[in-house]
Design an enzyme around this catalytic site. Structure first.
Site, mmCIF file in Angstrom:
data_model
loop_
_atom_site.group_PDB
_atom_site.id
_atom_site.type_symbol
_atom_site.label_atom_id
_atom_site.label_comp_id
_atom_site.label_asym_id
_atom_site.label_seq_id
_atom_site.Cartn_x
_atom_site.Cartn_y
_atom_site.Cartn_z
ATOM 1 N N GLU A 378 7.686 -0.853 5.419
ATOM 2 C CA GLU A 378 7.283 -2.494 4.825
ATOM 3 C C GLU A 378 8.900 -3.979 5.607
ATOM 4 O O GLU A 378 8.840 -4.267 4.324
ATOM 5 C CB GLU A 378 6.675 -2.634 4.081
ATOM 6 C CG GLU A 378 5.245 -1.827 3.781
ATOM 7 C CD GLU A 378 4.801 -2.482 2.198
ATOM 8 O OE1 GLU A 378 5.891 -2.634 1.665
ATOM 9 O OE2 GLU A 378 3.888 -2.263 1.924
ATOM 10 N N GLU A 482 -1.328 2.264 3.179
ATOM 11 C CA GLU A 482 -1.538 2.189 1.758
ATOM 12 C C GLU A 482 -2.688 1.411 1.873
ATOM 13 O O GLU A 482 -2.945 0.311 2.882
ATOM 14 C CB GLU A 482 0.002 0.996 1.508
ATOM 15 C CG GLU A 482 0.864 2.261 1.154
ATOM 16 C CD GLU A 482 1.631 1.288 0.634
ATOM 17 O OE1 GLU A 482 1.629 0.683 0.065
ATOM 18 O OE2 GLU A 482 2.657 2.103 0.538
#
Ligand SMILES: *[C@@H]1O[C@H](CO)[C@@H](O)[C@H](O)[C@H]1NC(C)=O
Ligand SMILES: *[C@@H]1O[C@H](CO)[C@@H](O)[C@H](O)[C@H]1NC(C)=O
Length: 608
Positions: A378, A482
């Site tokens: 991320e 995720e």
């Protein structure tokens, strides 16, 4: 500038720096007289050892002629993982059948590791790994004494090789690893053992879970450790080197154990994503992070994954300078990676970290168990996309150039999958884009009613993935790295200490609740209720919502749930979902798919 705690730099010294032992950079050339005479002793000892090793190799060679099955465990032992996974009858044909392809390397690698690998491969058929002769404190070279490569200083010896070695690969210590390994296990009867090819991830998706909050800490996963600190950086700074090292090692040793890997396989999952951060292998400047200790827990975790037939996605969660300014990168606040005052330096340090890691993980012992290599979790949305593309291409080249064959993974970096159409092309199936799918960090999605949330997973997530998977319209190979079952943002610390929640309208800047009924009936204490109080209607929703996501995400290369366990956030915990029966007991046996109609959730209210 790297502090003492950098193994690549340290390898030119004969000092293995301990966490917090800043500047312990005594060079061999500057040895004191006392050190010199000690060195003479070591040389003598070395000669004696050489004679012993040569004798051992001769004997070993003779033994090897009679012992062909190097690198395979006795069937009884290796089948234990499959029997643990079986309560259904079809599960029993699991691990322990295949035996090929698991012998230690006899090609490539450094000559030092070569000698170690082959001499112990022969002896491994004799004593079992747990019977390895432990190095005594008096036998640890002074250069390593009291440092984190000194096994006599380790808190937990379970499944660690307690023989000291100085050997490194890619500058990274191998101490703690057993020389032998066995890739014959498989996670469940539907997937191949590690030593057989997985095949195309288009046809056989990942069903996985992340070991979040283990080697990279996160406040909402283990609030008990943080005690007011907002991230791992401030926690370590607050505790000081000694206490930080003790606290974190205890956490590494207890939060995830072999039982977790066993249960993950038993739940019908086949991959684990292991987040870790750069201080496993390096620290810089005045970093307060605990250096190096997580490294051997990472390596042991991979060995446990192997034992239970689970393939591993390595996930670089924290890079020097912080790639996203979030607590799970180690340090909350600013992004000082690619951008920022030290952005260029930290980008380079990150490449150096990947250089060493990939030289280590290019070893033969990781060829079957390492399925994916994650470059950066991320990176911030604020980063320039071209700079990110450039860094990713450089990292890819280094990792691949060092011999890691596993597909590498990069993050869509919170700018959405469509932003990556036509970017980073030419890597075929060796580069995969990772998207994290949640519906609770957005006021327009958090308000979805139950049935709409399920439909959203099937339709909207489904469209996103289909578009991304098609190289004509998106990047190509895509995975969902995720997702969770959270349907509110009420979990303690999820939005930061004292920041409130969108769900009940207490989040900063909000004037009214964003829950489906948009009124005062929505309450975070209610939303955070213990799973033992969940109604059967609510559990039916949670299960359907999870199965909708699994089904949809399997149109990509597959999924990793976030996360395996939490202290007190049940809708972020696969373990809690299994225990509460709001996740399927076997990830591959599900009761609902997106082609079914959304079931009734009875009188389940849209607020809680
Ligand atoms: C333990 O580690 C030492 C040093 O690397 C190695 O020589 C030995 O083979 C290992 N023992 C086993 C049982 O793998
Ligand atoms: C940790 O980071 C997340 C962003 O991923 C943020 O929402 C949360 O507020 C942070 N937690 C704390 C305790 O500050």
């Amino acid at each position: 500038m790297s502090r003492g705690g950098d193994w690549a730099a340290a390898s030119t010294d004969h000092i293995m720096p301990a966490a917090g032992a800043a500047g312990s950079t005594e060079k061999l050339g500057q040895a004191s007289p006392a050190r010199k005479s000690r060195r003479t002793l070591w040389i003598l000892l070395g000669l004696v050892l050489t004679v012993l090793v040569v004798a051992g190799a001769v004997v070993g060679g003779l033994v090897a002629k009679n012992v062909i099955r190097v690198g395979t465990r006795p069937a009884a032992e290796s089948s234990s993982s499959s029997s643990s996974a079986s309560s259904g009858s079809s599960d029993s044909g699991g691990a322990g059948t295949a035996t090929s392809g698991s012998s230690p390397s006899s090609t490539g690698g450094s000559s030092a590791s070569q000698a170690t690998a082959s001499s112990s491969a022969t002896s491994a058929s004799g004593p079992k790994p747990t019977e390895a002769a432990c190095t005594k404190p008096s036998e640890i070279p002074s250069s390593a004494k009291g440092t984190w490569t000194d096994p006599t200083s380790w808190l937990d010896m379970t499944d660690f090789n307690c023989t000291f070695t100085d050997e490194r690969v890619g500058g990274l210590p191998v101490v703690g690893l057993f020389s032998d390994w066995d890739d014959s296990a498989r996670a469940n009867p539907n997937v191949p053992p590690l030593n057989k090819p997985w095949g195309s991830y288009d046809d056989r998706p990942i069903r996985g879970v992340s070991l979040g909050g283990w080697l990279s800490l996160e406040p909402f996963i283990t609030p008990s450790i943080f005690d007011g600190a907002v991230d791992e950086y401030s926690l370590c700074a607050k505790l000081g080197p000694k206490k930080a090292a003790a606290t974190l090692e205890k956490h590494y040793a207890t939060f995830v154990t072999e039982d977790d890997f066993k249960s993950i396989a038993a739940a019908g999952l086949d991959h684990v994503r292991i987040p870790f951060s750069y201080w496993a292998v390096a620290v810089y400047d005045d970093d307060p992070y605990v250096f190096g200790v997580s490294w051997r827990y990472l390596l042991r975790g991979i060995e446990w994954a192997r034992k239970h037939g689970l393939r591993v996605k390595l996930d670089m969660h924290g890079l020097p300078g912080s790639q996203n300014g979030w607590n799970h990168s180690g340090r909350q606040g600013k992004v000082d990676w690619l951008a920022g005052p030290d952005g260029a330096t930290n980008a380079k340090r990150s490449l150096d970290v990947h250089d060493r890691l990939s030289r280590f993980f290019a070893q033969d012992r990781y060829k079957n168990v390492l399925a994916f290599y994650g470059l950066a979790n991320e990176p911030a949305m604020s980063l320039d996309q071209d700079a990110l593309i450039d860094w990713t291409a450089q990292a890819y080249k280094i990792v691949r150039g060092n011999g890691v064959d596993a597909p590498q993974v990069f993050s869509e970096a919170l700018r959405g999958l469509p932003a990556w159409a036509g970017k980073l092309t030419g890597y075929g199936d060796k580069l995969v884009i990772d998207v994290h799918e949640y519906t609770i960090f957005d006021v327009n999605l958090i308000k979805l009613a139950h049935a709409d949330r399920v439909a959203f997973a099937c339709k909207t997530f489904g469209n996103q993935i289909d578009t991304s998977m098609d190289p004509a319209t998106g990047f190509g190979p895509t995975m969902v790295g995720e997702w969770s079952q959270a349907d509110t943002d009420c979990t303690e610390y999820l939005n930061g200490v004292g920041n409130g929640a969108r769900w009940d309208g207490t989040y900063s800047g909000m004037t009214s609740p964003a829950c489906p009924t948009a009124d005062k009936r929505c309450s975070c204490p209610k939303a955070n209720a213990d799973p033992s109080t969940y109604t059967s209607d609510y559990k039916r929703f949670l299960l359907t919502w999870a199965e909708a996501q699994m089904d949809t995400f399997e149109q990509s290369w597959g999924w990793f749930y976030w996360t395996w366990k939490t202290e007190s956030a049940p809708l972020w915990s696969y373990q809690a979902g299994l225990a509460g029966k709001f996740l399927p007991p076997r990830a591959y046996q599900r009761s609902w798919s997106c082609s079914d109609s959304v079931p009734s959730f009875g009188s389940l209210p849209e607020f809680y």
